[in-house]
Write a protein that holds these residues in place. Structure first.
Motif, mmCIF file in Angstrom:
data_model
loop_
_atom_site.group_PDB
_atom_site.id
_atom_site.type_symbol
_atom_site.label_atom_id
_atom_site.label_comp_id
_atom_site.label_asym_id
_atom_site.label_seq_id
_atom_site.Cartn_x
_atom_site.Cartn_y
_atom_site.Cartn_z
ATOM 1 N N LEU A 48 16.309 30.488 42.077
ATOM 2 C CA LEU A 48 17.667 29.974 42.230
ATOM 3 C C LEU A 48 18.334 29.854 40.862
ATOM 4 O O LEU A 48 19.176 28.979 40.644
ATOM 5 C CB LEU A 48 17.644 28.599 42.923
ATOM 6 C CG LEU A 48 17.197 28.557 44.387
ATOM 7 C CD1 LEU A 48 17.109 27.118 44.878
ATOM 8 C CD2 LEU A 48 18.160 29.350 45.260
ATOM 9 N N GLU A 49 17.956 30.713 39.915
ATOM 10 C CA GLU A 49 18.495 30.628 38.561
ATOM 11 C C GLU A 49 19.982 30.934 38.542
ATOM 12 O O GLU A 49 20.755 30.298 37.825
ATOM 13 C CB GLU A 49 17.750 31.603 37.639
ATOM 14 C CG GLU A 49 16.244 31.433 37.629
ATOM 15 C CD GLU A 49 15.827 30.013 37.312
ATOM 16 O OE1 GLU A 49 16.203 29.500 36.256
ATOM 17 O OE2 GLU A 49 15.122 29.417 38.156
ATOM 18 N N ALA A 50 20.403 31.921 39.306
ATOM 19 C CA ALA A 50 21.812 32.297 39.378
ATOM 20 C C ALA A 50 22.420 31.688 40.635
ATOM 21 O O ALA A 50 21.719 31.136 41.482
ATOM 22 C CB ALA A 50 21.940 33.822 39.390
ATOM 23 N N GLY A 51 23.741 31.798 40.753
ATOM 24 C CA GLY A 51 24.371 31.322 41.985
ATOM 25 C C GLY A 51 23.985 32.182 43.163
ATOM 26 O O GLY A 51 23.779 31.702 44.276
ATOM 27 N N ILE A 52 23.867 33.499 42.919
ATOM 28 C CA ILE A 52 23.516 34.452 43.979
ATOM 29 C C ILE A 52 22.235 35.155 43.547
ATOM 30 O O ILE A 52 22.221 35.878 42.542
ATOM 31 C CB ILE A 52 24.643 35.471 44.201
ATOM 32 C CG1 ILE A 52 25.961 34.753 44.514
ATOM 33 C CG2 ILE A 52 24.282 36.446 45.328
ATOM 34 C CD1 ILE A 52 27.186 35.638 44.430
ATOM 35 N N ASN A 53 21.165 34.944 44.306
ATOM 36 C CA ASN A 53 19.850 35.452 43.922
ATOM 37 C C ASN A 53 19.331 36.399 44.998
ATOM 38 O O ASN A 53 18.774 35.969 46.001
ATOM 39 C CB ASN A 53 18.875 34.287 43.734
ATOM 40 C CG ASN A 53 19.343 33.276 42.703
ATOM 41 O OD1 ASN A 53 19.011 33.372 41.543
ATOM 42 N ND2 ASN A 53 20.156 32.316 43.133
ATOM 43 N N PHE A 99 32.346 31.320 46.597
ATOM 44 C CA PHE A 99 32.974 32.241 45.663
ATOM 45 C C PHE A 99 31.923 33.060 44.927
ATOM 46 O O PHE A 99 30.854 32.557 44.559
ATOM 47 C CB PHE A 99 33.833 31.464 44.665
ATOM 48 C CG PHE A 99 35.082 30.896 45.270
ATOM 49 C CD1 PHE A 99 36.283 31.588 45.214
ATOM 50 C CD2 PHE A 99 35.048 29.671 45.926
ATOM 51 C CE1 PHE A 99 37.435 31.067 45.778
ATOM 52 C CE2 PHE A 99 36.196 29.137 46.505
ATOM 53 C CZ PHE A 99 37.397 29.847 46.432
ATOM 54 N N GLY A 100 32.260 34.333 44.708
ATOM 55 C CA GLY A 100 31.339 35.252 44.051
ATOM 56 C C GLY A 100 31.159 34.959 42.574
ATOM 57 O O GLY A 100 31.646 33.953 42.050
ATOM 58 N N ASP A 101 30.485 35.887 41.871
ATOM 59 C CA ASP A 101 30.074 35.598 40.496
ATOM 60 C C ASP A 101 30.902 36.305 39.429
ATOM 61 O O ASP A 101 30.505 36.346 38.259
ATOM 62 C CB ASP A 101 28.590 35.942 40.315
ATOM 63 C CG ASP A 101 28.281 37.422 40.522
ATOM 64 O OD1 ASP A 101 29.147 38.135 41.087
ATOM 65 O OD2 ASP A 101 27.182 37.854 40.132
ATOM 66 N N HIS A 102 32.058 36.858 39.805
ATOM 67 C CA HIS A 102 32.936 37.423 38.777
ATOM 68 C C HIS A 102 33.641 36.269 38.070
ATOM 69 O O HIS A 102 34.049 35.303 38.712
ATOM 70 C CB HIS A 102 33.975 38.362 39.399
ATOM 71 C CG HIS A 102 34.490 39.381 38.436
ATOM 72 N ND1 HIS A 102 34.084 40.687 38.443
ATOM 73 C CD2 HIS A 102 35.383 39.282 37.414
ATOM 74 C CE1 HIS A 102 34.689 41.359 37.480
ATOM 75 N NE2 HIS A 102 35.500 40.511 36.837
ATOM 76 N N LYS A 103 33.789 36.359 36.755
ATOM 77 C CA LYS A 103 34.393 35.277 35.976
ATOM 78 C C LYS A 103 35.462 35.829 35.039
ATOM 79 O O LYS A 103 35.525 37.034 34.762
ATOM 80 C CB LYS A 103 33.326 34.527 35.174
ATOM 81 C CG LYS A 103 32.300 33.786 36.025
ATOM 82 C CD LYS A 103 31.288 33.067 35.148
ATOM 83 C CE LYS A 103 30.319 32.233 35.976
ATOM 84 N NZ LYS A 103 29.470 33.045 36.851
ATOM 85 N N ALA A 104 36.302 34.923 34.558
ATOM 86 C CA ALA A 104 37.357 35.308 33.625
ATOM 87 C C ALA A 104 36.733 35.940 32.371
ATOM 88 O O ALA A 104 35.710 35.474 31.868
ATOM 89 C CB ALA A 104 38.178 34.077 33.240
ATOM 90 N N ALA A 117 27.808 42.332 44.235
ATOM 91 C CA ALA A 117 27.275 43.577 44.787
ATOM 92 C C ALA A 117 26.256 43.285 45.885
ATOM 93 O O ALA A 117 26.237 43.946 46.935
ATOM 94 C CB ALA A 117 26.639 44.411 43.675
ATOM 95 N N ALA A 118 25.411 42.276 45.655
ATOM 96 C CA ALA A 118 24.402 41.927 46.663
ATOM 97 C C ALA A 118 25.056 41.384 47.925
ATOM 98 O O ALA A 118 24.687 41.767 49.048
ATOM 99 C CB ALA A 118 23.432 40.890 46.097
ATOM 100 N N LEU A 119 26.059 40.499 47.766
ATOM 101 C CA LEU A 119 26.697 39.920 48.944
ATOM 102 C C LEU A 119 27.552 40.940 49.692
ATOM 103 O O LEU A 119 27.605 40.924 50.932
ATOM 104 C CB LEU A 119 27.544 38.714 48.544
ATOM 105 C CG LEU A 119 26.767 37.441 48.180
ATOM 106 C CD1 LEU A 119 27.723 36.302 47.847
ATOM 107 C CD2 LEU A 119 25.837 37.024 49.319
ATOM 108 N N LEU A 120 28.225 41.816 48.974
ATOM 109 C CA LEU A 120 29.012 42.851 49.655
ATOM 110 C C LEU A 120 28.094 43.806 50.418
ATOM 111 O O LEU A 120 28.438 44.273 51.511
ATOM 112 C CB LEU A 120 29.866 43.615 48.644
ATOM 113 C CG LEU A 120 31.038 42.808 48.057
ATOM 114 C CD1 LEU A 120 31.703 43.588 46.926
ATOM 115 C CD2 LEU A 120 32.054 42.464 49.148
ATOM 116 N N GLY A 121 26.932 44.091 49.845
ATOM 117 C CA GLY A 121 25.959 44.903 50.568
ATOM 118 C C GLY A 121 25.463 44.201 51.813
ATOM 119 O O GLY A 121 25.311 44.814 52.876
#
Length: 437
Positions: A48-53, A99-104, A117-121
């Motif tokens: 669980l290191e990232a928001g989306i694993n 919310f996804g992991d793209h950031k400013a 990419a993982a969630l869209l897949g």
């Protein structure tokens, strides 16, 4: 693959997520060890290191399969420059907006970051048109960070199993300079886990990581609602979505006396005694309803039984008095009695017919020798029907109590007393007339 020794992820349970990631011991600092529960021998740890694993895809017999995506939301970061958005976790109504992991400041094309990419897949798989396509779809396991002992890190709460209903591309504000950037937001339906006591077995995820397991074989270990979704698709999500109301639902076996027990014999005796004697059963149902309502500490006045025909769907009428004087009110009680075989289920439609006759300030009571289906109970709770449900097991329990209190434990004597000793009028009076007595 090694023998699995892991356990269950339970909705609402807080797990210790230690930096050491050691699966031993089973508990840490008074909390279940996340790495113990999600341990798959000889395989990489669930993280669980990232928001989306996204777990690494495996080359299974039916083709590539991602075992699961573990999502972690960090509410304590919401509104910061690092995470300016606010995820929504509405667990009571089975909905998550994440919310996804793209950031400013990122130069990557929106949708190509690792998490998006993982969630869209996964979203593509969740929109599968056939059971075969949905069988390989990636389960989402959702967590949110919670603070413990004054620290915002190191503990996570399991929030459920999800399916992506919608993925939306949107413009977000980010950073101190209020720059904008493109990101994705996902509407996720949390799946009902009532049949599994609000738990997801890690053995299911473990099987999805097994290259030798077909999609169908792995699916056998999935929660019932997930299997139903695979079979019927997103059109079934409204009835498969998690609702807290379902926690108030009693499973059918729990509504029936244990086979061979004294209570089961009593219920069979009651059914046979009144089979074909509908109006006599209504008198017993009225007496049981009165005992239940009085047992809650309320003042209840028994009214009358309705005539055999033209009763408008009501079998008995009573009045519930709350408070007194200016600080009190009275409610009309409309009763329905249904003597059926003990293994019969009362449906949502049958309850709804009673509810449809209730006016403002009225409540219903449904008394049966059968049981209430899960959909009937769920609809009652979710739509907040003002009705009391008394099943066969509760009916026998109350009658046994009456027999014990007044008839030396003789159930048949108790029933006969209700039928011959009570002076309940049989009439076609309007129910609201009970308010005048």
């Amino acid at each position: 693959m090694g023998v699995i020794v892991a356990g269950q992820l339970r909705v609402g349970q807080v797990y210790r997520y230690a930096t050491g990631k050691d699966p031993v011991p089973a508990d840490l600092d008074g909390y279940p060890n996340f790495h113990h529960v999600t341990h798959s021998p000889d395989l990489k740890r669930a993280l669980l290191e990232a928001g989306i694993n996204g777990m690494a895809k495996v080359s299974a017999l039916d083709g590539p399969r991602r075992p699961a995506i573990l999502i972690r939301s960090s509410p304590w970061k919401a509104g910061t420059e690092q995470t300016p958005w606010h995820d929504v976790f509405d667990m009571d109504n089975g909905h998550v907006r994440y919310f996804g992991d793209h950031k400013a400041g990122m130069t990557a094309v929106p949708g190509t970051t690792t998490g998006n990419a993982a969630l869209l897949g996964a979203f593509t798989g969740h929109q599968g048109h056939t059971p075969q396509e949905r069988a390989t779809a990636t389960p989402l396991l959702l967590f949110r960070a919670v603070s413990r002992n004054g620290k915002p890190k190191g503990h996570v709460e399991f929030c459920g199993l999800g399916v992506i209903e919608r993925a939306e591309r949107l413009v977000q504000w980010g950073g101190h300079e209020h720059t904008t950037f493109i990101n994705y937001v996902y509407d996720i339906a949390l799946i009902d886990l009532t049949d599994e006591n609000d738990e997801v077995s890690w053995e299911w995820i473990h099987s999805r990581r097994d290259v030798a397991a077909t999609d169908a074989k792995a699916l056998e270990l999935a929660p019932r609602a997930w299997r139903e979704w695979v079979k019927h698709g997103n059109s079934a999500l409204p009835r498969l979505r998690r609702r807290v109301a379902r926690a108030k639902v009693t499973k059918v076996p729990e509504q029936r006396p244990r086979a061979g027990s004294t209570e089961a014999k009593d219920l069979e005796l009651i059914y046979k005694y009144f089979d074909g004697r509908k109006h006599d059963f209504e008198a017993v149902a009225a007496a049981v309803a009165a005992r239940v309502l009085r047992g809650a500490g309320s003042s209840y006045l028994e009214g009358w039984l309705t005539r055999r025909s033209g009763d408008g769907g009501a079998d008995f009428v009573g009045r519930l008095d709350l408070g007194s004087g200016l600080a009190g009110t009275s409610l009309v009680v409309l009763g329905q009695a249904k003597c059926v075989k003990p293994d019969t289920l009362i449906t949502a439609e049958q309850i709804a017919r009673v509810v449809a006759r209730l006016r403002r300030g009225w409540i219903g009571v449904y008394v049966t020798t059968g049981a209430y289906s899960v959909p009937a109970q769920t609809e009652m709770v979710e739509d907040q029907y003002p009705i009391v449900l008394i099943n066969g097991s509760a009916l026998v329990h109350e009658l046994r109590g009456m027999a014990r209190d007044d008839h030396g434990g003789d159930l048949e004597a108790c029933v006969e007393h209700i039928l011959t000793g009570r002076e309940t009028a049989i009439t076609n009076r309007r129910p609201e007339e009970i308010l005048l007595e």
